[in-house]
Design a protein around this motif. Structure first.
Motif, PDB file in Angstrom:
ATOM      1  N   ALA A  67       2.947  -5.534  29.571  1.00 35.68           N
ATOM      2  CA  ALA A  67       3.753  -6.441  30.392  1.00 35.68           C
ATOM      3  C   ALA A  67       3.536  -7.885  29.969  1.00 35.68           C
ATOM      4  CB  ALA A  67       3.406  -6.262  31.865  1.00 35.68           C
ATOM      5  N   GLU A  68       2.289  -8.220  29.559  1.00 39.66           N
ATOM      6  CA  GLU A  68       2.009  -9.572  29.087  1.00 39.66           C
ATOM      7  C   GLU A  68       2.663  -9.835  27.741  1.00 39.66           C
ATOM      8  OE1 GLU A  68      -2.232  -9.879  29.039  1.00 39.66           O
ATOM      9  OE2 GLU A  68      -2.398  -9.525  31.195  1.00 39.66           O
ATOM     10  N   GLY A  69       2.809  -8.770  26.958  1.00 40.14           N
ATOM     11  CA  GLY A  69       3.518  -8.877  25.681  1.00 40.14           C
ATOM     12  C   GLY A  69       2.758  -9.617  24.604  1.00 40.14           C
ATOM     13  N   GLU A  70       1.445  -9.618  24.673  1.00 39.37           N
ATOM     14  CA  GLU A  70       0.638 -10.288  23.656  1.00 39.37           C
ATOM     15  C   GLU A  70       0.624  -9.452  22.368  1.00 39.37           C
ATOM     16  OE1 GLU A  70      -0.987 -13.281  23.806  1.00 39.37           O
ATOM     17  OE2 GLU A  70      -0.017 -13.563  25.739  1.00 39.37           O
ATOM     18  N   PRO A  71       1.178  -9.945  21.274  1.00 38.60           N
ATOM     19  CA  PRO A  71       1.178  -9.169  20.033  1.00 38.60           C
ATOM     20  C   PRO A  71      -0.227  -8.974  19.452  1.00 38.60           C
ATOM     21  CG  PRO A  71       2.290 -11.298  19.729  1.00 38.60           C
ATOM     22  CD  PRO A  71       1.891 -11.200  21.157  1.00 38.60           C
ATOM     23  N   ALA A  72      -1.148  -9.898  19.745  1.00 37.49           N
ATOM     24  CA  ALA A  72      -2.505  -9.786  19.226  1.00 37.49           C
ATOM     25  C   ALA A  72      -3.254  -8.631  19.889  1.00 37.49           C
ATOM     26  CB  ALA A  72      -3.260 -11.091  19.448  1.00 37.49           C
ATOM     27  N   ASP A  73      -2.763  -8.170  21.020  1.00 42.33           N
ATOM     28  CA  ASP A  73      -3.428  -7.096  21.751  1.00 42.33           C
ATOM     29  C   ASP A  73      -3.027  -5.704  21.271  1.00 42.33           C
ATOM     30  OD1 ASP A  73      -4.894  -8.783  23.316  1.00 42.33           O
ATOM     31  OD2 ASP A  73      -3.455  -8.819  24.969  1.00 42.33           O
ATOM     32  N   SER A  74      -2.242  -5.601  20.208  1.00 45.19           N
ATOM     33  CA  SER A  74      -1.778  -4.285  19.773  1.00 45.19           C
ATOM     34  C   SER A  74      -2.940  -3.378  19.370  1.00 45.19           C
ATOM     35  CB  SER A  74      -0.770  -4.405  18.635  1.00 45.19           C
ATOM     36  OG  SER A  74      -1.399  -4.936  17.480  1.00 45.19           O
ATOM     37  N   GLU A  75      -3.988  -3.937  18.770  1.00 46.10           N
ATOM     38  CA  GLU A  75      -5.166  -3.122  18.423  1.00 46.10           C
ATOM     39  C   GLU A  75      -5.885  -2.675  19.682  1.00 46.10           C
ATOM     40  OE1 GLU A  75      -6.707  -1.551  15.843  1.00 46.10           O
ATOM     41  OE2 GLU A  75      -4.782  -1.984  14.922  1.00 46.10           O
ATOM     42  N   LYS A  76      -5.968  -3.568  20.657  1.00 43.89           N
ATOM     43  CA  LYS A  76      -6.626  -3.212  21.915  1.00 43.89           C
ATOM     44  C   LYS A  76      -5.829  -2.132  22.631  1.00 43.89           C
ATOM     45  CE  LYS A  76      -8.703  -5.050  26.057  1.00 43.89           C
ATOM     46  NZ  LYS A  76      -9.065  -6.191  26.853  1.00 43.89           N
ATOM     47  N   ILE A  77      -4.503  -2.251  22.603  1.00 43.24           N
ATOM     48  CA  ILE A  77      -3.640  -1.244  23.224  1.00 43.24           C
ATOM     49  C   ILE A  77      -3.851   0.110  22.564  1.00 43.24           C
ATOM     50  CG2 ILE A  77      -1.226  -0.512  23.459  1.00 43.24           C
ATOM     51  CD1 ILE A  77      -0.559  -3.466  24.051  1.00 43.24           C
ATOM     52  N   LYS A  78      -3.877   0.103  21.225  1.00 43.73           N
ATOM     53  CA  LYS A  78      -4.089   1.357  20.496  1.00 43.73           C
ATOM     54  C   LYS A  78      -5.444   1.954  20.844  1.00 43.73           C
ATOM     55  CE  LYS A  78      -4.089   3.266  15.784  1.00 43.73           C
ATOM     56  NZ  LYS A  78      -4.606   4.494  16.253  1.00 43.73           N
ATOM     57  N   SER A  79      -6.454   1.119  20.914  1.00 41.40           N
ATOM     58  CA  SER A  79      -7.796   1.581  21.247  1.00 41.40           C
ATOM     59  C   SER A  79      -7.830   2.168  22.660  1.00 41.40           C
ATOM     60  CB  SER A  79      -8.777   0.411  21.146  1.00 41.40           C
ATOM     61  OG  SER A  79     -10.020   0.755  21.666  1.00 41.40           O
ATOM     62  N   LEU A  80      -7.210   1.491  23.614  1.00 45.62           N
ATOM     63  CA  LEU A  80      -7.173   1.987  24.994  1.00 45.62           C
ATOM     64  C   LEU A  80      -6.405   3.306  25.090  1.00 45.62           C
ATOM     65  CD1 LEU A  80      -6.560  -1.339  26.936  1.00 45.62           C
ATOM     66  CD2 LEU A  80      -8.591   0.110  27.082  1.00 45.62           C
ATOM     67  N   MET A  81      -5.310   3.402  24.339  1.00 48.11           N
ATOM     68  CA  MET A  81      -4.523   4.641  24.347  1.00 48.11           C
ATOM     69  C   MET A  81      -5.351   5.803  23.791  1.00 48.11           C
ATOM     70  SD  MET A  81      -1.228   4.143  25.350  1.00 48.11           S
ATOM     71  CE  MET A  81      -0.046   4.947  24.297  1.00 48.11           C
ATOM     72  N   ASP A  82      -6.096   5.537  22.716  1.00 43.88           N
ATOM     73  CA  ASP A  82      -6.937   6.584  22.137  1.00 43.88           C
ATOM     74  C   ASP A  82      -8.036   7.007  23.109  1.00 43.88           C
ATOM     75  OD1 ASP A  82      -5.418   6.571  19.838  1.00 43.88           O
ATOM     76  OD2 ASP A  82      -6.811   5.298  18.704  1.00 43.88           O
ATOM     77  N   GLU A  83      -8.642   6.014  23.789  1.00 42.02           N
ATOM     78  CA  GLU A  83      -9.680   6.324  24.779  1.00 42.02           C
ATOM     79  C   GLU A  83      -9.096   7.156  25.925  1.00 42.02           C
ATOM     80  OE1 GLU A  83     -11.810   2.810  26.103  1.00 42.02           O
ATOM     81  OE2 GLU A  83     -11.804   2.024  24.062  1.00 42.02           O
ATOM     82  N   ALA A  84      -7.915   6.782  26.382  1.00 45.74           N
ATOM     83  CA  ALA A  84      -7.261   7.527  27.463  1.00 45.74           C
ATOM     84  C   ALA A  84      -6.988   8.961  27.023  1.00 45.74           C
ATOM     85  CB  ALA A  84      -5.969   6.839  27.894  1.00 45.74           C
ATOM     86  N   SER A  85      -6.540   9.127  25.795  1.00 45.70           N
ATOM     87  CA  SER A  85      -6.278  10.488  25.285  1.00 45.70           C
ATOM     88  C   SER A  85      -7.553  11.316  25.259  1.00 45.70           C
ATOM     89  CB  SER A  85      -5.695  10.419  23.878  1.00 45.70           C
ATOM     90  OG  SER A  85      -4.374  10.000  23.934  1.00 45.70           O
ATOM     91  N   GLN A  86      -8.652  10.715  24.810  1.00 51.83           N
ATOM     92  CA  GLN A  86      -9.922  11.440  24.760  1.00 51.83           C
ATOM     93  C   GLN A  86     -10.394  11.808  26.164  1.00 51.83           C
ATOM     94  OE1 GLN A  86     -11.588  12.744  22.150  1.00 51.83           O
ATOM     95  NE2 GLN A  86      -9.762  12.118  21.046  1.00 51.83           N
TER      96      GLN A  86
END
Length: 176
Positions: A112-131
């Motif tokens: 929602a914030e739309g920070e492009p620099a956070d794409s790695e953090k988003i990917k990391s959080l998504m992977d953690e959520a999947s695990q």
């Protein structure tokens, strides 16, 4: 709608450069949309896991009811170890689900914030959520194995036991 608009541009294109430009727009749109699609797919998986957890909680209450009725009839069924294991696995699954849900909510906030620099953090959080969701599903499988043992012992000690009897059970729904 964005993809449909790009498709119309491609169909109306007269030169190779126009097609290349439309293809570039399509790649950009896809790179933005694929993460959103992945997020929603994981939220669907999370919702299904939550449903199974809730069914496990309901089953736990029903099993307690059946064991109570057996005790009233003077039938002793020793499933305390299995019931403890079942309850622990359901609780573990629920805990991992809640952690995964928190990670997915954080991803939604970052998107929602739309920070492009956070794409790695988003990917990391998504992977953690999947695990975490995988761990939750694994705990549910172990709970199911314990449940099979419990049901087998109940049926052998009390063949007339009705495990689907109507028992009033409430599962609290957590706010997202």
């Amino acid at each position: 709608s964005e993809v449909a608009q790009i498709k119309a541009e491609i169909e109306a294109a007269a030169t190779k450069e126009q097609i290349k430009e439309a293809a570039k727009k399509l790649r950009q749109a896809w790179s933005r949309l694929k993460h959103i699609i992945d997020l929603h797919a994981r939220r669907i998986v999370a919702a299904r896991v939550e449903g199974v957890i809730n069914r496990g909680l309901v089953l736990e209450k029903k099993l307690d009811n059946v064991l109570e009725r057996a005790k009233e009839k003077g039938i002793e069924i020793n499933v305390s170890a299995e019931m403890t294991l079942f309850s622990e696995k359901i609780a573990l699954s629920r805990d991992k689900y809640k952690q995964a849900q928190a990670k997915l909510s954080e991803v939604i906030g970052l998107r929602a914030e739309g920070e492009p620099a956070d794409s790695e953090k988003i990917k990391s959080l998504m992977d953690e959520a999947s695990q975490l969701l995988k761990g939750s599903r694994d705990a549910l499988k172990e709970a199911h194995d314990a449940l099979k043992t419990i049901v087998k012992k109940i049926k052998s000690a009390m063949p007339e036991a009705d495990l689907v009897a109507d028992v009033e059970v409430e599962v609290e729904q957590e706010a997202e």
